[in-house]
Design a protein around this motif. Sequence first.
Motif, PDB file in Angstrom:
ATOM      1  N   TRP A   1       0.814  -1.217   0.000  1.00  7.61           N
ATOM      2  CA  TRP A   1       0.000   0.000   0.000  1.00  7.61           C
ATOM      3  C   TRP A   1       0.847   1.267   0.000  1.00  7.61           C
ATOM      4  CZ3 TRP A   1       0.579   3.258   4.278  1.00  7.61           C
ATOM      5  CH2 TRP A   1       1.300   2.707   5.347  1.00  7.61           C
ATOM      6  N   HIS A   2       0.162   2.370  -0.316  1.00  2.46           N
ATOM      7  CA  HIS A   2       0.692   3.708  -0.054  1.00  2.46           C
ATOM      8  C   HIS A   2      -0.494   4.637   0.127  1.00  2.46           C
ATOM      9  CE1 HIS A   2       3.534   6.911   0.320  1.00  2.46           C
ATOM     10  NE2 HIS A   2       4.532   6.149  -0.086  1.00  2.46           N
ATOM     11  N   ASN A   3      -0.360   5.545   1.068  1.00  7.32           N
ATOM     12  CA  ASN A   3      -1.409   6.536   1.272  1.00  7.32           C
ATOM     13  C   ASN A   3      -0.879   7.918   0.914  1.00  7.32           C
ATOM     14  OD1 ASN A   3       0.326   6.922   3.407  1.00  7.32           O
ATOM     15  ND2 ASN A   3      -1.210   6.706   5.012  1.00  7.32           N
TER      16      ASN A   3
ATOM     17  N   SER B   1      -7.098  13.353   0.600  1.00  2.00           N
ATOM     18  CA  SER B   1      -6.503  12.174   1.201  1.00  2.00           C
ATOM     19  C   SER B   1      -6.740  10.983   0.269  1.00  2.00           C
ATOM     20  CB  SER B   1      -7.098  11.895   2.582  1.00  2.00           C
ATOM     21  OG  SER B   1      -8.513  11.853   2.513  1.00  2.00           O
ATOM     22  N   SER B   2      -5.845   9.995   0.351  1.00  2.00           N
ATOM     23  CA  SER B   2      -5.943   8.882  -0.585  1.00  2.00           C
ATOM     24  C   SER B   2      -5.274   7.642  -0.014  1.00  2.00           C
ATOM     25  CB  SER B   2      -5.275   9.251  -1.921  1.00  2.00           C
ATOM     26  OG  SER B   2      -3.923   9.648  -1.703  1.00  2.00           O
ATOM     27  N   LEU B   3      -5.661   6.495  -0.539  1.00  3.15           N
ATOM     28  CA  LEU B   3      -4.974   5.244  -0.227  1.00  3.15           C
ATOM     29  C   LEU B   3      -5.170   4.274  -1.381  1.00  3.15           C
ATOM     30  CD1 LEU B   3      -4.333   3.351   2.951  1.00  3.15           C
ATOM     31  CD2 LEU B   3      -5.441   2.063   1.120  1.00  3.15           C
ATOM     32  N   VAL B   4      -4.067   3.640  -1.772  1.00  4.26           N
ATOM     33  CA  VAL B   4      -4.103   2.532  -2.728  1.00  4.26           C
ATOM     34  C   VAL B   4      -3.499   1.332  -2.018  1.00  4.26           C
ATOM     35  CG1 VAL B   4      -3.267   1.650  -4.935  1.00  4.26           C
ATOM     36  CG2 VAL B   4      -3.887   4.069  -4.722  1.00  4.26           C
ATOM     37  N   GLY B   5      -4.267   0.270  -1.878  1.00  7.15           N
ATOM     38  CA  GLY B   5      -3.789  -0.938  -1.211  1.00  7.15           C
ATOM     39  C   GLY B   5      -4.178  -2.171  -1.993  1.00  7.15           C
ATOM     40  N   PHE B   6      -3.306  -3.179  -1.994  1.00 12.01           N
ATOM     41  CA  PHE B   6      -3.631  -4.386  -2.764  1.00 12.01           C
ATOM     42  C   PHE B   6      -2.973  -5.623  -2.163  1.00 12.01           C
ATOM     43  CE2 PHE B   6       0.110  -2.443  -4.678  1.00 12.01           C
ATOM     44  CZ  PHE B   6       0.954  -3.496  -4.998  1.00 12.01           C
ATOM     45  N   ASP B   7      -3.502  -6.764  -2.562  1.00 10.69           N
ATOM     46  CA  ASP B   7      -2.978  -8.065  -2.182  1.00 10.69           C
ATOM     47  C   ASP B   7      -2.611  -8.786  -3.474  1.00 10.69           C
ATOM     48  OD1 ASP B   7      -2.562 -10.737  -1.565  1.00 10.69           O
ATOM     49  OD2 ASP B   7      -4.210 -10.859  -0.124  1.00 10.69           O
TER      50      ASP B   7
ATOM     51  N   ASP C   1      -7.592   6.035   5.495  1.00 12.60           N
ATOM     52  CA  ASP C   1      -6.915   4.757   5.699  1.00 12.60           C
ATOM     53  C   ASP C   1      -7.767   3.714   6.423  1.00 12.60           C
ATOM     54  OD1 ASP C   1      -5.055   6.635   4.896  1.00 12.60           O
ATOM     55  OD2 ASP C   1      -3.454   5.872   6.174  1.00 12.60           O
ATOM     56  N   GLY C   2      -8.381   4.084   7.539  1.00 14.31           N
ATOM     57  CA  GLY C   2      -9.094   3.104   8.357  1.00 14.31           C
ATOM     58  C   GLY C   2     -10.158   2.344   7.591  1.00 14.31           C
ATOM     59  N   PRO C   3     -11.162   3.044   7.049  1.00  8.98           N
ATOM     60  CA  PRO C   3     -12.201   2.339   6.284  1.00  8.98           C
ATOM     61  C   PRO C   3     -11.650   1.615   5.054  1.00  8.98           C
ATOM     62  CG  PRO C   3     -12.981   4.504   6.955  1.00  8.98           C
ATOM     63  CD  PRO C   3     -11.521   4.455   7.281  1.00  8.98           C
ATOM     64  N   ALA C   4     -10.624   2.179   4.402  1.00  9.65           N
ATOM     65  CA  ALA C   4     -10.050   1.527   3.222  1.00  9.65           C
ATOM     66  C   ALA C   4      -9.376   0.211   3.594  1.00  9.65           C
ATOM     67  CB  ALA C   4      -9.058   2.461   2.537  1.00  9.65           C
ATOM     68  N   PHE C   5      -8.599   0.208   4.667  1.00  6.69           N
ATOM     69  CA  PHE C   5      -7.970  -1.039   5.113  1.00  6.69           C
ATOM     70  C   PHE C   5      -9.014  -2.039   5.604  1.00  6.69           C
ATOM     71  CE2 PHE C   5      -3.703   1.137   5.611  1.00  6.69           C
ATOM     72  CZ  PHE C   5      -3.025   0.270   4.776  1.00  6.69           C
ATOM     73  N   ASP C   6     -10.065  -1.548   6.251  1.00  4.24           N
ATOM     74  CA  ASP C   6     -11.142  -2.449   6.684  1.00  4.24           C
ATOM     75  C   ASP C   6     -11.753  -3.151   5.481  1.00  4.24           C
ATOM     76  OD1 ASP C   6     -10.771  -1.737   9.314  1.00  4.24           O
ATOM     77  OD2 ASP C   6     -12.494  -0.376   9.409  1.00  4.24           O
ATOM     78  N   LEU C   7     -11.968  -2.403   4.401  1.00  2.05           N
ATOM     79  CA  LEU C   7     -12.543  -2.982   3.196  1.00  2.05           C
ATOM     80  C   LEU C   7     -11.595  -4.014   2.578  1.00  2.05           C
ATOM     81  CD1 LEU C   7     -14.642  -3.177   0.962  1.00  2.05           C
ATOM     82  CD2 LEU C   7     -13.674  -1.097  -0.062  1.00  2.05           C
ATOM     83  N   LEU C   8     -10.302  -3.697   2.539  1.00  2.00           N
ATOM     84  CA  LEU C   8      -9.337  -4.646   1.977  1.00  2.00           C
ATOM     85  C   LEU C   8      -9.310  -5.929   2.805  1.00  2.00           C
ATOM     86  CD1 LEU C   8      -7.180  -5.347  -0.085  1.00  2.00           C
ATOM     87  CD2 LEU C   8      -5.504  -4.105   1.318  1.00  2.00           C
TER      88      LEU C   8
END
Length: 350
Positions: free
Chosen positions: A298-300, A307-313, A331-338
């Motif tokens: 990821w990177h925020n 504000s932004s966040l891109v996260g992946f698996d 970040d919080g809700p985005a990581f929760d979704l991931l």
Amino acid sequence: MAQELGTLAQQTADRLAEQHVGVVVAVVAEDVVEIRGAGSTGADHSRTPGPDTLFEIGSVTKSFTALALARLVSAGTVGLDEPLGDLLPDGTAVPSRDGRQITLQHLATHTSGLPRLPRGMLLQALLRPSKPDPYADCTADALLSGLARTRLGATPGNRFRYSNLGAGLLGLALARRAGTEYETLITREICAPLGMTDTVVTVDGTRSKRSAQGHGRRGRPAAPWHLADLVGAGGLRSTATDLVAFVRAQLDGGPAELAEAIRLSREVEHRTSPFAWVHLGWMAHRLHQRQGAHLQVWHNGGTGGFSSLVGFDPEKRLAVIALGNTQRPVDGPAFDLLRTLQSEHAAMPN
């Protein structure tokens, strides 16, 4: 599956919109993409933000800068271990420590020992905490002059120390070596091969009508940020549509001309703890066994109004993108979704 992903994306967008003026959330699960928006773009032509709304993406820009480095390395234009000083104007004084010089890899992995901010910016921030465009004076001359008077906080290569200065210098150095300016470099090396048409430094023409208005933490309109020659640290604007193309290349390996660079960017690794590390332009960690031991790369990013966040698996080919036009982290809700996507994917039968 698409309907379920769309529902999850909308739920996260609605959750973020409770504290943001407007947001867009994108979900990628293998070959399925769902993009949802909530709230308002906040501009004169206010509407619900969508796939083609432009946002300042702040430090997510660093992932582009590092991938441009990997592209130039794979082309033989630069070397990962090449000293920064070799790419700067003759006579530029670059600090070193314990006999070790700062290399391009050090800059891309935040192991250069450079401070977070250019020399003098911390004092400026204390004297003018409400300055609307704090990086606007970071011209090449100012950056290189300050660099000559900068002391390293650690020996290059030894310790992770997040540095906007280092990432900005990397963008400046790569553009110089490529004989162009940063925006053209990113367009040529990354955006064109991926078909990304809305990832830019300068917003003009019809893009201005699709741009979200930034807002401070209390919801008041915020001035846009311009990072001058520090642009490689956080000066790009982009859309959910473009960032989906960017992250899908990370998941799928990308087109032929980018494949080697993407592979290289994740082969390089500097450990920051037993469970976390940094690649070229990406942070990464593996969750605890109790949380499924899933990999998250990821990177925020954050600016004065966005504000932004891109996260992946990459193991499960899942990704989440969250973009907000308010200076509050997504970040919080985005990581929760991931994590939700990862858990549900793990529970699906093979």
